[in-house]
Design a protein around this motif. Structure first.
Motif, PDB file in Angstrom:
ATOM      1  N   GLN A 195      36.366  54.526  -4.590  1.00 17.17           N
ATOM      2  CA  GLN A 195      35.189  55.053  -4.549  1.00 17.17           C
ATOM      3  C   GLN A 195      34.068  55.039  -5.578  1.00 17.17           C
ATOM      4  O   GLN A 195      33.370  54.540  -6.301  1.00 17.17           O
ATOM      5  CB  GLN A 195      34.916  56.272  -3.919  1.00 17.17           C
ATOM      6  CG  GLN A 195      35.681  56.452  -2.404  1.00 17.17           C
ATOM      7  CD  GLN A 195      35.326  58.314  -2.486  1.00 17.17           C
ATOM      8  OE1 GLN A 195      34.582  58.858  -2.858  1.00 17.17           O
ATOM      9  NE2 GLN A 195      35.834  58.357  -0.674  1.00 17.17           N
ATOM     10  N   GLU A 245      29.724  56.514   2.540  1.00 16.61           N
ATOM     11  CA  GLU A 245      30.021  57.257   0.991  1.00 16.61           C
ATOM     12  C   GLU A 245      31.071  58.031   0.768  1.00 16.61           C
ATOM     13  O   GLU A 245      31.628  57.987  -0.472  1.00 16.61           O
ATOM     14  CB  GLU A 245      28.894  58.344   0.748  1.00 16.61           C
ATOM     15  CG  GLU A 245      28.553  59.535   1.017  1.00 16.61           C
ATOM     16  CD  GLU A 245      28.082  58.963   2.730  1.00 16.61           C
ATOM     17  OE1 GLU A 245      27.233  60.037   3.285  1.00 16.61           O
ATOM     18  OE2 GLU A 245      27.284  58.246   2.740  1.00 16.61           O
ATOM     19  N   ASN A 246      32.310  58.148   2.080  1.00 20.49           N
ATOM     20  CA  ASN A 246      33.512  58.811   1.745  1.00 20.49           C
ATOM     21  C   ASN A 246      34.654  57.888   1.811  1.00 20.49           C
ATOM     22  O   ASN A 246      35.444  58.664   2.341  1.00 20.49           O
ATOM     23  CB  ASN A 246      33.479  60.208   2.719  1.00 20.49           C
ATOM     24  CG  ASN A 246      32.164  61.298   2.311  1.00 20.49           C
ATOM     25  OD1 ASN A 246      31.909  61.334   1.272  1.00 20.49           O
ATOM     26  ND2 ASN A 246      31.862  62.128   3.213  1.00 20.49           N
ATOM     27  N   LEU A 273      36.422  49.499   2.287  1.00 21.33           N
ATOM     28  CA  LEU A 273      37.142  50.436   2.013  1.00 21.33           C
ATOM     29  C   LEU A 273      36.734  51.008   3.466  1.00 21.33           C
ATOM     30  O   LEU A 273      37.648  52.130   3.937  1.00 21.33           O
ATOM     31  CB  LEU A 273      36.270  51.486   0.746  1.00 21.33           C
ATOM     32  CG  LEU A 273      36.260  51.121  -0.573  1.00 21.33           C
ATOM     33  CD1 LEU A 273      35.874  51.880  -1.559  1.00 21.33           C
ATOM     34  CD2 LEU A 273      38.088  50.844  -0.739  1.00 21.33           C
ATOM     35  N   ALA A 318      32.626  47.804  -1.053  1.00 18.77           N
ATOM     36  CA  ALA A 318      31.942  48.985   0.950  1.00 18.77           C
ATOM     37  C   ALA A 318      32.379  48.560   1.472  1.00 18.77           C
ATOM     38  O   ALA A 318      33.032  49.461   2.354  1.00 18.77           O
ATOM     39  CB  ALA A 318      30.468  49.168  -0.247  1.00 18.77           C
TER      40      ALA A 318
END
Length: 110
Positions: A51, A43-44, A29, A26
């Motif tokens: 994801q 979250e995007n 990313l 996470a």
């Protein structure tokens, strides 16, 4: 869906290939998607596959969908293919490492 033995093997292969924790993935990313001008909502952040890998890491085996299973096969295959290439020195080692990290595999992690 796949049978129990095949699913158990895939589950083990996936978790062997994905050697980053969900927290590490996470964070990666978010970092990899950030730029000087913008940063996406957490979250995007990251690639769609990254994801999906993150979502799979947060699931129990019994909660997997057919789409999850397909992503797991793709990740295992991609990491295996890239591992074969890793033994050859190349100018794009950083790019390759970042690609793998977006799938949850850090090639420098023991």
């Amino acid at each position: 869906m796949t049978d129990n033995l095949e699913m158990e093997t895939l589950w083990e292969d996936f978790h062997r290939a994905v050697n980053m924790t969900s927290q590490e993935l996470a964070a990666w990313l978010r970092v990899s998607d950030a730029s000087e001008e913008t940063e996406p909502l957490p979250e995007n952040a990251g690639t769609p596959t990254g994801q999906r890998v993150l979502a799979i890491l947060q699931k129990r085996r019994t909660d997997l969908t057919e789409d999850d299973v397909q992503v797991m096969y793709e990740v295992v295959d991609t990491v295996a293919e890239q591992a074969d290439v890793e033994n050859e020195p190349a100018a794009d080692d950083t790019r390759r490492r970042h690609l793998l990290m977006s799938l949850g595999h850090d090639p420098l992690k023991p």
